[in-house]
Design an enzyme around this catalytic site. Structure first.
Site, PDB file in Angstrom:
ATOM      1  N   HIS A  86      -1.550   5.946   8.749  1.00  0.00           N
ATOM      2  CA  HIS A  86      -0.667   4.846   9.144  1.00  0.00           C
ATOM      3  C   HIS A  86       0.803   5.193   8.858  1.00  0.00           C
ATOM      4  O   HIS A  86       1.654   5.076   9.733  1.00  0.00           O
ATOM      5  CB  HIS A  86      -1.085   3.579   8.387  1.00  0.00           C
ATOM      6  CG  HIS A  86      -0.243   2.378   8.667  1.00  0.00           C
ATOM      7  ND1 HIS A  86      -0.615   1.394   9.563  1.00  0.00           N
ATOM      8  CD2 HIS A  86       0.955   1.994   8.174  1.00  0.00           C
ATOM      9  CE1 HIS A  86       0.313   0.463   9.601  1.00  0.00           C
ATOM     10  NE2 HIS A  86       1.284   0.808   8.760  1.00  0.00           N
ATOM     11  N   GLU A  87       1.061   5.625   7.640  1.00  0.00           N
ATOM     12  CA  GLU A  87       2.464   5.918   7.275  1.00  0.00           C
ATOM     13  C   GLU A  87       2.976   7.104   8.079  1.00  0.00           C
ATOM     14  O   GLU A  87       4.116   7.111   8.533  1.00  0.00           O
ATOM     15  CB  GLU A  87       2.601   6.178   5.775  1.00  0.00           C
ATOM     16  CG  GLU A  87       2.048   5.071   4.865  1.00  0.00           C
ATOM     17  CD  GLU A  87       2.511   3.681   5.215  1.00  0.00           C
ATOM     18  OE1 GLU A  87       3.635   3.523   5.747  1.00  0.00           O
ATOM     19  OE2 GLU A  87       1.751   2.717   4.962  1.00  0.00           O
ATOM     20  N   MET A  92       4.725   3.195   1.970  1.00  0.00           N
ATOM     21  CA  MET A  92       5.951   2.981   2.738  1.00  0.00           C
ATOM     22  C   MET A  92       6.367   4.259   3.451  1.00  0.00           C
ATOM     23  O   MET A  92       6.402   5.328   2.856  1.00  0.00           O
ATOM     24  CB  MET A  92       7.043   2.494   1.773  1.00  0.00           C
ATOM     25  CG  MET A  92       8.375   2.238   2.445  1.00  0.00           C
ATOM     26  SD  MET A  92       8.237   0.920   3.697  1.00  0.00           S
ATOM     27  CE  MET A  92       9.480   1.478   4.857  1.00  0.00           C
ATOM     28  N   GLU A  93       6.716   4.077   4.720  1.00  0.00           N
ATOM     29  CA  GLU A  93       6.921   5.205   5.635  1.00  0.00           C
ATOM     30  C   GLU A  93       8.335   5.783   5.608  1.00  0.00           C
ATOM     31  O   GLU A  93       8.793   6.321   6.627  1.00  0.00           O
ATOM     32  CB  GLU A  93       6.601   4.739   7.060  1.00  0.00           C
ATOM     33  CG  GLU A  93       7.612   3.734   7.677  1.00  0.00           C
ATOM     34  CD  GLU A  93       7.235   2.266   7.541  1.00  0.00           C
ATOM     35  OE1 GLU A  93       6.462   1.934   6.618  1.00  0.00           O
ATOM     36  OE2 GLU A  93       7.716   1.457   8.355  1.00  0.00           O
ATOM     37  N   ASN A  94       9.079   5.715   4.499  1.00  0.00           N
ATOM     38  CA  ASN A  94      10.424   6.281   4.434  1.00  0.00           C
ATOM     39  C   ASN A  94      10.474   7.646   5.112  1.00  0.00           C
ATOM     40  O   ASN A  94       9.582   8.463   4.923  1.00  0.00           O
ATOM     41  CB  ASN A  94      10.849   6.459   2.977  1.00  0.00           C
ATOM     42  CG  ASN A  94      10.518   5.255   2.130  1.00  0.00           C
ATOM     43  OD1 ASN A  94      10.967   4.163   2.405  1.00  0.00           O
ATOM     44  ND2 ASN A  94       9.673   5.456   1.136  1.00  0.00           N
ATOM     45  N   GLU A 146       4.417  -2.464  13.303  1.00  0.00           N
ATOM     46  CA  GLU A 146       3.205  -2.612  12.499  1.00  0.00           C
ATOM     47  C   GLU A 146       1.947  -2.807  13.350  1.00  0.00           C
ATOM     48  O   GLU A 146       0.923  -2.188  13.105  1.00  0.00           O
ATOM     49  CB  GLU A 146       3.369  -3.743  11.478  1.00  0.00           C
ATOM     50  CG  GLU A 146       4.452  -3.473  10.419  1.00  0.00           C
ATOM     51  CD  GLU A 146       4.253  -2.173   9.641  1.00  0.00           C
ATOM     52  OE1 GLU A 146       3.155  -1.580   9.714  1.00  0.00           O
ATOM     53  OE2 GLU A 146       5.212  -1.751   8.963  1.00  0.00           O
ATOM     54  N   GLY A 192       0.805  -1.217   0.000  1.00  0.00           N
ATOM     55  CA  GLY A 192       0.000   0.000   0.000  1.00  0.00           C
ATOM     56  C   GLY A 192       0.839   1.268   0.000  1.00  0.00           C
ATOM     57  O   GLY A 192       0.618   2.166  -0.806  1.00  0.00           O
TER      58      GLY A 192
END
Ligand code: TRP
Ligand code: ZN
Length: 881
Positions: free
Chosen positions: A300-301, A266-268, A323, A264
């Protein structure tokens, strides 16, 4: 492809890294033919033994290695398939590597790759090693600088983590930028983007006065679809300050949308990368559920910035640390933004259908796994959703206030560290004084516990007794289980409402507040709870709010369920009782069908539906949830091993749906018409609820008889938004004659074929149509110009949609459904192993399906024998056989 027999990684083998990397300097030279990456790693030995150092690397061509600017001779290092070993290294030095990679050929969508014309990265979990040699593990945290050099015209936008320090025009039409991220991070949070992108911009003022620039970058054609994500981002930032006291820590926060993405989003750090399907919104391309998904995923991210980035995982066995906690956080956010009960119902429904099945299958693993072959296979419902349930139980055990103290302590104690699930639980214990020793088993034991409840009422003594026992089925590698600590929230429903609760031996509650709700601590294999002063025989309202991820076994009568459904004061229990009642009725119809008896659908159910529809004081979204029958997949899951008969389940569910459609036709029509609205589309709670119920009515009407199909046809024509359009299209496709659905499907495509995200939905509808032509249709859609096996969204919509949302065709008795899935997995295995392995899930459930198990196994066996199996597919296939 790595070696054919990949090894197993064990939690108990964890060792701290031999070196730290205090600073990481990267230089990218992006090109169409090749890309070169030069790294300068500032290493510092952290252990006593002066050893050789192994850095991870995959599919890299090494051009040069140097230490402190001295080029190393070949004899000083060796290159292996999975890394680079430097034979001898000083205690402190700068190690520099230059490598060549081919992002344009990277179809795995891991590492640096191209999506359309743009360069982008995906490094979690172990993708960074496909970019450069590195200590590619989350407990090595480093301050990164990144220079990117690329053609100025093709790639006007060059992004990485942190702050932009300088921009230079180079000769020969190239441009170079320098990014610096001041916050130390593991390599999995590194990101780079280069493309011809446009952006929208906004700002956010944090509680302590930091002025943050927010940008969302997209392809020019999508610029109009970014506003909702931007609003969601600002809501998330505010909420995290208020609910968790967490502020953003940099001056810039970027989101980039890419079409080709394995998950979905990505939290970079400060450069989140999103699947276009999880960020772009427009009423014509996004359904109501889509809007809610975007809001939840943006949140979420963003929330990962604290739960994941500032405090990260020591190793990948601890994945649920970030997570599970972050899913809990985003669920709380969504609950606060919309209806808490509806959100809970949606989450529990998914958990019980899919996570319970995972926990009962061959890939079952604890929330904190102890071994893996390929970590990408462990981004599972168990780690995410059950992990979030575990955090939710801690919240229940501690109460909101102490939970917040616990999370504050966790964040302050471990800021800048890479830690474990144990550290999280310790912080919760230390801040609250609550003992979580037994509770820890939720992290280490796999499988879904069964909670059995028996009750008896003693009218003479006015006591009500609950006998509660728990057990947990064996799972791979764990035959015996110790009892869990299970918070069992309950109430007792009497004639005039929920009764006051007092356990034997307990003082009457001095508080005047709510005494009709209680949380029992179930911590032994079996125990007894006696309630005193119970003036009448109650109906127990058990597992309120789904207080623990367990299967509840209590023999409710249908009358009891009806009472709970209409009068209990817990919204979740009202919904769950409706589900249980429907389940009992569907099961009864299955028996009637199996024995060729005349079909009789219990009037208790149709009457209950009628009441739900008639009561306009109820939240229409809840009515829609309560009217929706348990899915075929959930019914199969409940049937248990060797007992799921897909055909029978399908026919019984259809029959009950039809009976309801006929029995309450007038109410359905009335609400269908009264819920119509010509207000401009808005994705707000009120409108979403109204559309949900209206479209639910349409489904029942169509199930009741073909005379209502014209309603769907005219809705398809006149709808102002994708939710209503797609709902109508599905009704025509699922309930009309297959031939009659051809022209609406064709019309829909000619109207919306230019919108990729809508095409995905169009593929998904056709994949799920239950008519017997499904396998052929899916095979021919794979040849459609818009299908692309290298795009995970396309594969998930068409192939994933078929295997998971079309049980009757996937489980065709001639095995053609399995063969179709197997063919795609075989092809995808070498293109995109991660996505290939994910697609396998429906085949791994072979033990459930009576009369199909052998065919399903045979397909797995065929895959197992393929040459060149990726570790991803290898692990799932071999563990499932
Ligand atoms: N950390 C991401 C999230 O849950 C998950 C993720 C995105 C991911 N892309 C991935 C995991 C690729 C594995 C591989 O927010
Ligand atoms: Zn996440």
């Amino acid at each position: 492809m790595r070696d054919a027999n990949p090894g197993t990684i064990l939690l108990k083998d964890y060792q701290a890294p031999a070196y730290l990397i205090n600073r990481t300097e990267l230089h990218f030279d992006l090109g169409e033919e090749e890309t070169t990456v030069t790294s300068r790693l500032h290493l510092l030995r952290s252990s006593q033994e002066p050893a050789a150092l192994e850095l991870q690397g995959q599919e890299l061509e090494l051009l040069q290695v140097s230490i402190d600017n001295q080029v190393l001779p070949d004899s000083a290092y060796s290159v292996t398939e999975n890394g680079l070993v430097i034979h001898e290294l000083p205690e402190q030095c700068v190690l520099s590597c230059t490598t060549r990679i081919l992002p344009q050929d990277n179809t795995s969508l891991e590492g640096l790759y191209k999506s359309q014309s743009m360069f982008c990265t995906q490094c979690e979990a172990e993708g960074f090693r496909k970019i450069s040699y590195y200590l590619d593990r989350p407990d090595v945290m480093s301050v990164f600088t990144c220079t990117i050099e690329a053609d100025a015209q093709r790639y006007p936008v060059l992004l990485s983590n942190g702050n932009l320090l300088e921009t230079k025009i180079l000769s020969n039409g190239r441009r170079q930028v320098l990014w610096h991220d001041p916050i130390p991070k593991p390599s999995y949070l590194f990101a780079l983007v280069a493309g011809d992108l446009q952006h929208i911009e906004d700002r956010f003022l944090t509680a302590s006065g930091r002025d943050v620039t927010l940008r969302i970058y997209v392809e020019p054609k999508d610029l109009e679809k970014c506003d909702y994500a931007m609003d969601s981002l600002k809501r998330s930032m505010r909420w995290d300050e208020e609910a968790f006291g967490r502020e953003y820590d940099l001056d810039i926060f970027n989101i980039v949308a890419v079409d080709d993405f394995n998950m979905g989003a990505m939290e970079n750090k400060s450069l989140n990368i999103f699947n276009t399907s999880c960020v772009l919104c427009h009423p014509d391309v996004t359904t109501d559920q889509g809007y809610q998904r975007v809001e939840a995923i943006v949140a979420h991210e963003y929330f990962h910035n604290w739960s994941g980035n500032r405090v990260t995982c020591r190793d990948w066995f601890q994945l649920s640390l970030k997570e599970g906690f972050t899913v809990f956080r985003d669920a709380e956010f969504s609950s606060d933004m919309g209806s808490r009960t509806v959100k809970r119902v949606e989450d529990v429904s998914m958990l019980r259908t899919a996570q319970f099945a995972e926990d009962a299958g061959p890939m079952a693993h604890p929330v904190r796994p102890e071994s893996y072959i390929e970590i990408n296979n462990f981004y599972t419902l168990t780690v995410y959703e059950k992990g979030a349930e575990v955090v939710r139980m801690i919240h229940t055990l501690l109460g909101a206030e102490k939970f917040r103290k616990g999370s504050d302590l966790y964040f302050s104690r471990h800021d800048g560290q890479a830690v474990t699930c144990e550290d999280f639980v310790c912080a919760m214990e230390d801040a609250s004084g609550v003992d979580l020793v037994q509770f820890r088993r939720w992290y280490s034991q796999a499988g879904t516990p069964v909670l059995s409840v028996r009750d008896s009422y003693d009218a003479a003594n006015q006591t009500y007794t609950l006998e509660v026992s728990q057990s947990c089925p064996a799972t791979p590698g764990q035959s015996e289980k110790q009892p869990f600590l299970i918070p069992l929230a309950l109430g007792l429903l009497g004639e005039a409402g929920n009764l006051p609760l007092r356990l034997a031996g307990e003082e009457p509650d001095p508080e005047t507040g709510d005494n009709t709700h209680k949380v029992l601590m179930v911590d032994a294999p079996s125990q007894t709870f006696v309630f005193e002063g119970v003036a009448e025989q109650p109906v127990p309202s058990l597992l309120r709010g789904f207080s623990a991820p367990v299967r509840l076994d209590y023999q409710y009568t249908r009358e009891g369920l009806c009472q709970l459904m209409s009068r209990d004061d817990d919204g979740f229990v009202r919904w769950d009782s409706a589900q249980s009642l429907a389940l009992q009725v569907i099961e009864q119809v299955q028996e009637q069908l199996a024995e060729s008896q005349p079909l009789k659908v219990d009037r208790l159910l149709t009457d209950a539906c009628q009441q739900l529809l008639a009561d306009e004081s109820l939240d229409p979204a809840m009515v829609a949830e309560m009217l929706t029958l348990p899915s075929e997949n959930y019914l199969a899951e409940l049937a248990g091993e060797g007992a799921a008969d897909v055909e029978l389940i399908h026919r019984a569910r259809q029959a009950v749906q039809k009976a309801i459609g006929i029995a309450v036709k007038d109410q359905l029509l009335a609400r269908y018409h009264s819920l119509a609205s010509d207000a401009a589309y808005a994705p707000n709670g009120e409108q979403i609820a109204a559309r949900a119920l209206r479209n639910c009515c349409l489904v029942y009407l169509a199930a009741g008889g073909p005379e209502h199909l014209p309603l769907a046809a005219s809705q398809l024509q006149s709808a102002s938004n994708l939710s209503d359009r797609l709902a109508a299209l599905k009704v025509l496709a699922f309930y009309g004659e297959p031939s009659a659905s051809e022209s609406p499907l064709a019309q829909f495509y000619s109207d919306w074929g230019h919108e990729t995200l809508v095409v995905n939905q169009w593929l998904q509808v056709q994949a799920a149509m239950p008519d017997l032509g499904a396998v052929d249709r899916v095979r021919s859609l794979m040849q459609h110009a818009d299908f692309d096996i290298r795009n995970p969204n396309k594969v998930r919509s068409l192939i994933g949609g078929f295997a998971s949302a079309n049980p009757v065709n996937f489980h065709r008795s001639d095995g053609e459904g399995y063969r179709l899935l197997g063919d795609v997995i075989a092809e995808l295995n070498s293109i995109n192993p991660q996505t290939a392995a994910r697609l396998l899930a429906p085949l791994t459930k072979w033990r459930y399906y009576s009369g199909r198990a052998e065919l399903m196994r045979a397909e797995l066996q065929r895959l197992a024998e393929l040459p060149g199996l990726s570790p991803d597919v290898y692990e799932v296939v071999t563990k499932s056989l």
